[in-house]
Design an enzyme around this catalytic site. Structure first.
Site, PDB file in Angstrom:
ATOM      1  N   LYS A 158      45.105  44.248  39.720  1.00 39.19           N
ATOM      2  CA  LYS A 158      44.829  45.024  40.937  1.00 39.19           C
ATOM      3  C   LYS A 158      43.472  45.704  40.971  1.00 39.19           C
ATOM      4  CE  LYS A 158      47.427  44.035  43.130  1.00 39.19           C
ATOM      5  NZ  LYS A 158      47.492  42.584  43.521  1.00 39.19           N
ATOM      6  N   THR A 188      40.411  41.347  41.670  1.00 39.61           N
ATOM      7  CA  THR A 188      40.271  39.987  41.126  1.00 39.61           C
ATOM      8  C   THR A 188      40.261  38.932  42.236  1.00 39.61           C
ATOM      9  OG1 THR A 188      41.833  40.857  39.504  1.00 39.61           O
ATOM     10  CG2 THR A 188      41.048  38.620  39.158  1.00 39.61           C
ATOM     11  N   THR A 189      41.113  39.124  43.244  1.00 36.06           N
ATOM     12  CA  THR A 189      41.241  38.115  44.306  1.00 36.06           C
ATOM     13  C   THR A 189      39.916  37.935  45.051  1.00 36.06           C
ATOM     14  OG1 THR A 189      43.543  38.768  44.497  1.00 36.06           O
ATOM     15  CG2 THR A 189      42.669  37.407  46.264  1.00 36.06           C
ATOM     16  N   TRP A 190      39.194  39.012  45.223  1.00 35.56           N
ATOM     17  CA  TRP A 190      37.868  38.921  45.854  1.00 35.56           C
ATOM     18  C   TRP A 190      36.971  37.989  45.023  1.00 35.56           C
ATOM     19  CZ3 TRP A 190      34.590  43.971  47.049  1.00 35.56           C
ATOM     20  CH2 TRP A 190      33.621  43.667  48.003  1.00 35.56           C
ATOM     21  N   HIS A 211      44.190  37.729  32.681  1.00 30.48           N
ATOM     22  CA  HIS A 211      44.323  39.183  32.529  1.00 30.48           C
ATOM     23  C   HIS A 211      44.374  39.551  31.045  1.00 30.48           C
ATOM     24  CE1 HIS A 211      44.807  40.028  36.737  1.00 30.48           C
ATOM     25  NE2 HIS A 211      45.996  39.465  36.860  1.00 30.48           N
ATOM     26  N   SER A 254      47.360  50.536  44.053  1.00 26.83           N
ATOM     27  CA  SER A 254      47.415  49.117  44.437  1.00 26.83           C
ATOM     28  C   SER A 254      48.541  48.395  43.681  1.00 26.83           C
ATOM     29  CB  SER A 254      46.055  48.472  44.135  1.00 26.83           C
ATOM     30  OG  SER A 254      46.030  47.144  44.575  1.00 26.83           O
ATOM     31  N   ARG A 272      45.523  43.732  50.873  1.00 24.67           N
ATOM     32  CA  ARG A 272      46.098  44.915  51.513  1.00 24.67           C
ATOM     33  C   ARG A 272      44.980  45.638  52.251  1.00 24.67           C
ATOM     34  NH1 ARG A 272      48.080  50.041  50.348  1.00 24.67           N
ATOM     35  NH2 ARG A 272      46.601  50.173  48.629  1.00 24.67           N
TER      36      ARG A 272
END
Ligand code: A3P
Length: 317
Positions: free
Chosen positions: A68, A71-73, A130, A160, A281
């Protein structure tokens, strides 16, 4: 159903050889301590298998993070930088959740038995993990492959994580008690925790080997996205030639765009069973302020101060 898949993966039975490890509860799930960090059972088996078998190549890129932290970015930005071609209609992000563009070498690849054949992967290979720095497969540390690490202030990370984990709960269960989750986080008992130790492992190594590890902060990415993106591209040896490409990549990977793509609004991650939408989110900095009491704030600030003392790292914002 996302939730049941999540439950079955997260409560996988550990093989007997791992059963002796310290065990605690986190969000009702068993977590086991291995080499100083806590893992959900199936993630631990995957980490141990990856450490033994994964062989890095010198031009691999490994995206590493605690959960959180944004990472997704990076899962969207790194492939976009590495394959900056084609018009917007051919952007792979339209058809693929960012999770599918950078496989996790532990949870996704080495959870499989037998381990996957990676020989057909196109070069340069992109992976994510991770896993804490000190347990990474030896070849990652010793080869010339590059590591991009992203972190975030611990308070926003915790909020998050709380929202993310709540997506595994049924409406009847309702949200997990925040104070209980906070207590676990402060004690370092959460998936891939303790958070601060995770960050410090990569931070210290990035100071020693700045050509090998790029250390990014979510808050700096939000504050000066163009400068941070150029820094990332230069580190990956793909510096931007045209200024307009910087804006193109930022737009392609923006939270607003990704969140509204059909592929990210629907479906479930096949490896961890979480809804695709749960990875997107608000993306705000300082949103913890809406949840933390003064006591929580002081407690986590104090832990952060003590843990980071003398490291030269500042995670406040
Ligand atoms: P919030 O829960 O604070 O909104 P991770 O990707 O490591 O799981 O981190 C998830 C956090 O990154 C979430 O933060 C999510 O909204 C945010 N995020 C996801 N995609 C993003 C993007 N493209 N740009 C900025 N933030 C993003």
């Amino acid at each position: 159903m996302a939730t049941s898949k999540f439950h079955s993966l997260f409560s996988a039975t550990l093989s007997n050889s791992l059963d002796h490890l310290p065990r605690k509860k986190w969000w009702g799930y068993d977590v086991h301590q291995w080499e100083g960090f806590w893992y959900l059972p199936s993630n631990l088996e995957a980490a141990i298998a990856a450490r033994s078998h994964f062989e890095a190549c010198s031009d691999d890129v490994v995206l590493a993070s605690s959960m959180k932290t944004g990472t997704t970015w990076l899962k969207a930005l790194i492939p976009s930088i590495m394959n900056l071609c084609g018009d917007d209609d051919n952007d792979p992000l339209i058809q693929n959740h960012p999770n599918a563009l950078i496989p996790s070498f532990d949870v996704q690849l080495y959870k499989q038995n037998p381990p996957p054949d990676l020989s057909t992967m196109p070069f340069p290979r992109l992976f994510r993990t991770h896993m804490p720095y000190h347990v990474l497969p030896e070849s990652i540390k010793s080869s010339d492959c590059k590591i991009v690490y992203i972190t975030r202030n611990p308070k926003d990370t915790f909020v998050s994580l709380w929202h993310f984990m709540n997506t595994t709960r049924t409406p009847e269960q309702g949200p997990f008690p925040m104070l209980e989750a906070f207590e676990s986080f402060c004690n370092g008992v959460h998936a891939y925790g303790p958070f601060h130790d995770h960050v410090l492992g990569y931070w210290k190594e990035s100071l020693k080997r700045s050509q090998k590890i790029l250390f990014l902060k979510y808050e700096e990415m939000k504050k000066e996205p163009r400068a941070q993106l150029k820094r990332l591209a230069s580190f990956l040896e793909r510096p931007f030639v045209k200024e307009e490409d910087v804006d193109k990549v930022l737009w392609r990977c923006s939270l607003d765009r990704l969140k509204n793509l059909e592929v990210n609004k629907n479906g479930v991650d096949p490896w961890v069973g979480m809804p695709h939408s749960s990875y997107f989110r608000l993306g705000n900095v300082g949103y913890w302020n809406n949840y933390f009491t003064t006591k929580m704030n002081e407690r986590l600030d104090q832990i952060t101060r003590i843990k980071l003392e003398g490291s030269g790292l500042d995670l406040a914002n």
